[in-house]
Design an enzyme around this catalytic site. Structure first.
Site, PDB file in Angstrom:
ATOM      1  NE  ARG A 174       9.626   3.207   3.127  1.00 55.33           N
ATOM      2  CZ  ARG A 174       9.154   3.114   4.366  1.00 55.33           C
ATOM      3  NH1 ARG A 174       7.887   3.447   4.631  1.00 55.33           N
ATOM      4  NH2 ARG A 174       9.920   2.744   5.362  1.00 55.33           N
ATOM      5  CB  SER A 223      16.300   2.594   1.837  1.00 56.87           C
ATOM      6  OG  SER A 223      16.592   2.647   3.214  1.00 56.87           O
ATOM      7  CD  GLU A 293      12.529   2.983   0.229  1.00 62.17           C
ATOM      8  OE1 GLU A 293      12.852   3.889   1.001  1.00 62.17           O
ATOM      9  OE2 GLU A 293      12.352   1.800   0.582  1.00 62.17           O
TER      10      GLU A 293
END
Length: 301
Positions: A174, A223, A293
């Site tokens: 990520r 998310s 995130e």
């Protein structure tokens, strides 16, 4: 110091420039404040002209699909750039797709299927655009951007365009190591030859699995937290008793507890506070720190 309306007039550009522009309606959470100035460039040249004009002390923030962000209630200072129609092209080049930063991940997956390019179907499970996928190395359903990206073209704050290959982007979980202030313009995603019908069937499976497991029809932001090493964020949240937890009109999804929901009247402050409360409870229960995130942008009200 002159007002932002005087400092940001962007002469010589052709895109739309708005001052005190609402951002909440553009965000998937449907919450958040205004941009001091919002510019939607027509194309690369228009963007380069704007970047060269903007004073160096004015912060520049780039927004894409606004699917994975919380825009704080006090809005975003400086210039917000929204890449839209002029950056949404999709072209097939052999076994690869070259897509503009504003092209939606799902649309790219569908184009790849029609062209018989396998390996990009995972994009159908990511609610966002290609620019964001490159910036955060977005992934789902067994693959990620790093696994398929051949190169990305970026524009630096001085308006210069550079092409970076996969290695230069320094992908991690990520994360990508883009130069500070760089804006993704387009990316080349390489797949492999496949049967179009089989690829479409795989995309349909991904869409069905996503709809069954995630609150895709709610006001959400995807998310919320990264998966810690060796753990699933949703499991830690569930074990900490946070499934369905509410703070005002903000709620942890009962369907998938790594998703936050705006039930209708939540502010961005409510959503962020709920996320921090979840982090506290997970830390108290398991000793594990969850890391956001979702990008949180702007200033509090």
């Amino acid at each position: 110091m002159p007002d932002i309306r005087e400092r940001l007039t962007l002469p010589g550009t052709h895109g739309r420039l708005l001052h005190d522009a609402p951002l909440g309606p553009r965000a998937w959470f449907r919450a958040g404040g205004n941009a001091e100035a919002l510019f939607m460039p027509e194309d690369d040249g228009d963007l380069a002209t704007a970047l060269r004009i903007v004073p160096s002390d004015v912060p520049v923030t780039v927004l894409g699909a606004c699917s994975n962000v919380i825009i704080r209630d006090g809005g975003i200072e400086g210039l917000v750039i929204r890449l839209a129609r002029g950056f949404s092209s999709i072209a097939v080049e052999g076994d690869a797709i070259v897509a503009g930063a504003a092209a939606l991940d799902m649309t790219v997956a569908e184009h790849a299927a029609s062209a018989g390019i396998d390996g990009l179907s995972f994009l159908a499970g990511i609610p966002g655009s290609i620019g964001g996928a490159v910036v955060m190395n977005a992934g789902a359903y067994g693959s990620d951007t790093a696994a398929v990206l051949e190169w990305a073209e970026i524009m630096t704050r001085d308006g210069q365009v550079t092409r970076l290959d996969n290695a230069a982007l320094g992908f991690a979980y990520r994360h990508s190591a883009l130069p500070p202030g760089a804006i993704v313009l387009r990316a080349c995603l390489r797949g492999r030859r496949g049967d179009p019908d089989a690829i479409r069937a795989h995309i349909a499976e991904i869409r069905a699995a996503r709809e069954a497991a995630q609150p895709v029809r709610a006001r959400t932001g995807g998310s919320t937290f990264r998966n810690p090493d060796g753990h699933k964020a949703w499991t830690l949240i569930d074990e900490a008793g946070c499934r369905g937890l509410r703070l005002g009109e903000a709620q942890v999804s009962e369907k998938h507890c790594n998703f936050l929901l705006n039930l209708g009247g939540a502010t961005s402050a409510d959503l962020e506070a709920l996320g921090d409360l979840v982090r506290e409870r997970v830390r108290a229960r398991s000793g594990i720190d969850l890391h956001w995130e979702i990008k949180r942008l702007g200033k509090p009200a």
